[in-house]
Write a protein that holds these residues in place. Sequence first.
Motif, PDB file in Angstrom:
ATOM      1  N   VAL A 124       0.843  -1.199   0.000  1.00 22.77           N
ATOM      2  CA  VAL A 124       0.000   0.000   0.000  1.00 22.77           C
ATOM      3  C   VAL A 124       0.878   1.248   0.000  1.00 22.77           C
ATOM      4  CG1 VAL A 124      -1.806   1.300   1.191  1.00 22.77           C
ATOM      5  CG2 VAL A 124      -1.791  -1.177   1.326  1.00 22.77           C
ATOM      6  N   GLN A 125       0.446   2.248  -0.732  1.00 27.17           N
ATOM      7  CA  GLN A 125       1.004   3.594  -0.586  1.00 27.17           C
ATOM      8  C   GLN A 125      -0.141   4.567  -0.356  1.00 27.17           C
ATOM      9  OE1 GLN A 125       4.169   5.357  -2.598  1.00 27.17           O
ATOM     10  NE2 GLN A 125       5.147   3.465  -3.270  1.00 27.17           N
ATOM     11  N   LEU A 126       0.128   5.587   0.436  1.00 25.07           N
ATOM     12  CA  LEU A 126      -0.860   6.630   0.706  1.00 25.07           C
ATOM     13  C   LEU A 126      -0.663   7.780  -0.274  1.00 25.07           C
ATOM     14  CD1 LEU A 126      -0.621   6.802   4.618  1.00 25.07           C
ATOM     15  CD2 LEU A 126      -2.161   5.411   3.233  1.00 25.07           C
ATOM     16  N   ILE A 127      -1.776   8.303  -0.771  1.00 19.33           N
ATOM     17  CA  ILE A 127      -1.749   9.466  -1.646  1.00 19.33           C
ATOM     18  C   ILE A 127      -2.474  10.600  -0.933  1.00 19.33           C
ATOM     19  CG2 ILE A 127      -2.345  10.396  -3.913  1.00 19.33           C
ATOM     20  CD1 ILE A 127      -0.383   8.065  -4.028  1.00 19.33           C
ATOM     21  N   PHE A 128      -1.734  11.608  -0.489  1.00 18.89           N
ATOM     22  CA  PHE A 128      -2.345  12.768   0.155  1.00 18.89           C
ATOM     23  C   PHE A 128      -2.795  13.731  -0.933  1.00 18.89           C
ATOM     24  CE2 PHE A 128       0.201  11.034   3.582  1.00 18.89           C
ATOM     25  CZ  PHE A 128      -0.604  11.224   4.689  1.00 18.89           C
ATOM     26  N   ASN A 129      -4.102  13.731  -1.218  1.00 22.26           N
ATOM     27  CA  ASN A 129      -4.654  14.552  -2.296  1.00 22.26           C
ATOM     28  C   ASN A 129      -5.126  15.912  -1.763  1.00 22.26           C
ATOM     29  OD1 ASN A 129      -5.391  15.086  -4.951  1.00 22.26           O
ATOM     30  ND2 ASN A 129      -7.409  14.148  -4.748  1.00 22.26           N
ATOM     31  N   LYS A 130      -5.386  16.809  -2.698  1.00 25.69           N
ATOM     32  CA  LYS A 130      -5.900  18.160  -2.417  1.00 25.69           C
ATOM     33  C   LYS A 130      -4.896  19.014  -1.642  1.00 25.69           C
ATOM     34  CE  LYS A 130     -10.735  16.639  -2.454  1.00 25.69           C
ATOM     35  NZ  LYS A 130     -12.067  16.762  -1.829  1.00 25.69           N
ATOM     36  N   VAL A 131      -3.594  18.798  -1.862  1.00 24.27           N
ATOM     37  CA  VAL A 131      -2.597  19.589  -1.126  1.00 24.27           C
ATOM     38  C   VAL A 131      -2.625  21.054  -1.549  1.00 24.27           C
ATOM     39  CG1 VAL A 131      -1.092  17.609  -0.703  1.00 24.27           C
ATOM     40  CG2 VAL A 131      -0.756  18.975  -2.774  1.00 24.27           C
ATOM     41  N   ARG A 158       2.515  13.326  -1.961  1.00 31.74           N
ATOM     42  CA  ARG A 158       1.636  14.499  -1.981  1.00 31.74           C
ATOM     43  C   ARG A 158       1.115  14.672  -3.396  1.00 31.74           C
ATOM     44  NH1 ARG A 158       2.049  18.812   1.496  1.00 31.74           N
ATOM     45  NH2 ARG A 158       2.122  20.228  -0.289  1.00 31.74           N
ATOM     46  N   CYS A 159      -0.141  15.067  -3.497  1.00 31.61           N
ATOM     47  CA  CYS A 159      -0.749  15.132  -4.824  1.00 31.61           C
ATOM     48  C   CYS A 159      -1.863  16.176  -4.845  1.00 31.61           C
ATOM     49  CB  CYS A 159      -1.312  13.752  -5.192  1.00 31.61           C
ATOM     50  SG  CYS A 159      -2.165  13.675  -6.763  1.00 31.61           S
ATOM     51  N   SER A 160      -2.044  16.788  -5.986  1.00 28.85           N
ATOM     52  CA  SER A 160      -3.225  17.621  -6.230  1.00 28.85           C
ATOM     53  C   SER A 160      -3.738  17.282  -7.615  1.00 28.85           C
ATOM     54  CB  SER A 160      -2.902  19.120  -6.142  1.00 28.85           C
ATOM     55  OG  SER A 160      -4.007  19.878  -6.623  1.00 28.85           O
ATOM     56  N   ALA A 161      -4.812  16.536  -7.663  1.00 30.25           N
ATOM     57  CA  ALA A 161      -5.394  16.182  -8.955  1.00 30.25           C
ATOM     58  C   ALA A 161      -5.870  17.429  -9.693  1.00 30.25           C
ATOM     59  CB  ALA A 161      -6.556  15.218  -8.756  1.00 30.25           C
ATOM     60  N   ALA A 162      -6.214  18.485  -8.931  1.00 33.15           N
ATOM     61  CA  ALA A 162      -6.730  19.705  -9.544  1.00 33.15           C
ATOM     62  C   ALA A 162      -5.636  20.495 -10.255  1.00 33.15           C
ATOM     63  CB  ALA A 162      -7.398  20.577  -8.485  1.00 33.15           C
ATOM     64  N   THR A 163      -4.430  20.548  -9.675  1.00 35.36           N
ATOM     65  CA  THR A 163      -3.345  21.335 -10.261  1.00 35.36           C
ATOM     66  C   THR A 163      -2.323  20.489 -11.015  1.00 35.36           C
ATOM     67  OG1 THR A 163      -1.912  21.190  -8.303  1.00 35.36           O
ATOM     68  CG2 THR A 163      -3.570  22.954  -8.337  1.00 35.36           C
ATOM     69  N   GLY A 164      -2.360  19.178 -10.792  1.00 30.00           N
ATOM     70  CA  GLY A 164      -1.410  18.296 -11.464  1.00 30.00           C
ATOM     71  C   GLY A 164      -0.189  17.960 -10.636  1.00 30.00           C
ATOM     72  N   GLU A 165      -0.041  18.572  -9.460  1.00 32.02           N
ATOM     73  CA  GLU A 165       1.114  18.276  -8.614  1.00 32.02           C
ATOM     74  C   GLU A 165       1.093  16.803  -8.196  1.00 32.02           C
ATOM     75  OE1 GLU A 165       2.940  19.358  -4.177  1.00 32.02           O
ATOM     76  OE2 GLU A 165       1.392  20.640  -5.057  1.00 32.02           O
ATOM     77  N   GLY A 166       2.205  16.128  -8.400  1.00 26.60           N
ATOM     78  CA  GLY A 166       2.337  14.734  -7.966  1.00 26.60           C
ATOM     79  C   GLY A 166       1.685  13.710  -8.867  1.00 26.60           C
ATOM     80  N   VAL A 167       0.956  14.129  -9.912  1.00 27.56           N
ATOM     81  CA  VAL A 167       0.247  13.171 -10.771  1.00 27.56           C
ATOM     82  C   VAL A 167       1.238  12.274 -11.518  1.00 27.56           C
ATOM     83  CG1 VAL A 167      -1.272  12.930 -12.772  1.00 27.56           C
ATOM     84  CG2 VAL A 167      -1.824  14.598 -10.994  1.00 27.56           C
ATOM     85  N   ALA A 168       2.335  12.845 -11.994  1.00 29.20           N
ATOM     86  CA  ALA A 168       3.336  12.049 -12.711  1.00 29.20           C
ATOM     87  C   ALA A 168       3.936  10.983 -11.801  1.00 29.20           C
ATOM     88  CB  ALA A 168       4.431  12.960 -13.266  1.00 29.20           C
ATOM     89  N   GLU A 169       4.145  11.339 -10.530  1.00 32.70           N
ATOM     90  CA  GLU A 169       4.694  10.372  -9.568  1.00 32.70           C
ATOM     91  C   GLU A 169       3.712   9.229  -9.313  1.00 32.70           C
ATOM     92  OE1 GLU A 169       4.827  13.587  -9.346  1.00 32.70           O
ATOM     93  OE2 GLU A 169       6.916  14.158  -8.957  1.00 32.70           O
ATOM     94  N   VAL A 187     -12.735  12.161  -1.767  1.00 32.51           N
ATOM     95  CA  VAL A 187     -11.303  12.454  -1.633  1.00 32.51           C
ATOM     96  C   VAL A 187     -10.666  12.804  -2.975  1.00 32.51           C
ATOM     97  CG1 VAL A 187     -10.982  11.080   0.444  1.00 32.51           C
ATOM     98  CG2 VAL A 187     -10.681  10.003  -1.805  1.00 32.51           C
ATOM     99  N   GLY A 188     -11.416  12.688  -4.058  1.00 34.44           N
ATOM    100  CA  GLY A 188     -10.903  13.106  -5.362  1.00 34.44           C
ATOM    101  C   GLY A 188     -10.379  11.990  -6.230  1.00 34.44           C
ATOM    102  N   ASN A 194      -9.037  11.020 -13.858  1.00 32.98           N
ATOM    103  CA  ASN A 194      -9.136  11.852 -15.059  1.00 32.98           C
ATOM    104  C   ASN A 194      -7.796  12.484 -15.403  1.00 32.98           C
ATOM    105  OD1 ASN A 194     -11.829  11.411 -15.698  1.00 32.98           O
ATOM    106  ND2 ASN A 194     -12.569  13.071 -14.395  1.00 32.98           N
ATOM    107  N   ALA A 195      -7.018  12.823 -14.371  1.00 33.34           N
ATOM    108  CA  ALA A 195      -5.690  13.398 -14.605  1.00 33.34           C
ATOM    109  C   ALA A 195      -4.715  12.342 -15.115  1.00 33.34           C
ATOM    110  CB  ALA A 195      -5.154  14.030 -13.313  1.00 33.34           C
ATOM    111  N   LEU A 196      -4.896  11.090 -14.643  1.00 31.95           N
ATOM    112  CA  LEU A 196      -4.014  10.005 -15.061  1.00 31.95           C
ATOM    113  C   LEU A 196      -4.380   9.466 -16.444  1.00 31.95           C
ATOM    114  CD1 LEU A 196      -3.958   8.091 -11.652  1.00 31.95           C
ATOM    115  CD2 LEU A 196      -1.965   9.176 -12.721  1.00 31.95           C
TER     116      LEU A 196
END
Length: 308
Positions: A124-131, A158-169, A187-188, A194-196
Amino acid sequence: MTGTVVKSTGSWYLVRETSTGKLHRCRLRGKFKNHDLKVSNPLAVGDQVDFTVEEQTEGAGVIHHIEPRRNYIIRRSVHKTEHAHIVAANLDLALLVVTLVSPATSFGFIDRFLVTAEAYGIPVQLIFNKVDLYDEDLNDYQNQIQKMYKRTGYDSLRCSAATGEGVAEVDALLDGRVTLLSGHSGVGKSTLINALVPDLDLKTAEISEFSDKGVHTTTFAEMLEVRPGTYLIDSPGIKELGLVDIPPAQLAHFFPEMRAMLNQCRYHNCRHVQEPGCAVREAVDKGRIALPRYDSYLSMLANDNNRG
């Protein structure tokens, strides 16, 4: 023919044929046993099955055998309290999407998911979204939580699906794997998918201002092809995650930081609550085991329904 269940609605199943990749709408023939599990769904997305195509119905098929599962994520059924529900099967990785705001994910929910994954050997990995919504204090708090889980053995991003931060990771984690994306409603997850995989254009919904809880946008679990050989399972948001078939005496084995010191307790059957000579409680007192994790353990131990 053999194939993989890529979508389950409870009444019919979409199966991807192994040899050709062709999709077949299938139904079950008869009743299926799930290794003595009382489950509300006999088949789950990710299951490997044998099926035949009916000559009179072009492309449709009948599933007549389920291959043994390598692993699965399971929770208590929402509608049938005495039954369990298999979220997804045969996983290489599970990503748990969590948020600290709008809505906040509790430690209890995170730890119940981690315990379930530990019980069935799923990384498991945790994805902290909406940063993008975090202020300085929340960023500091998130960093502390991330370090706590890292010490326990769980990586996070750390990730923000809205801004794209962390999506590539996140996308890099998926490569060549069958991955479950899970989390609370709101949680998004759909925005992240959609970003992926932009071509999918999954439906998303606003967070309820009244309850600060998410609105379900995924109705049925579905395996999505990100690219050849890389698959992502989108599942409906989970409001409650009850543990299934984990006896209280074994619960500590699925907390890695506790498991490492179980043979150090004075009593072999120590529950790590009030017993003298408990190495786990001593580690909590000295800060070697994080208090929120120990509190989650006590909550699961005390709660007969193991809900969170």
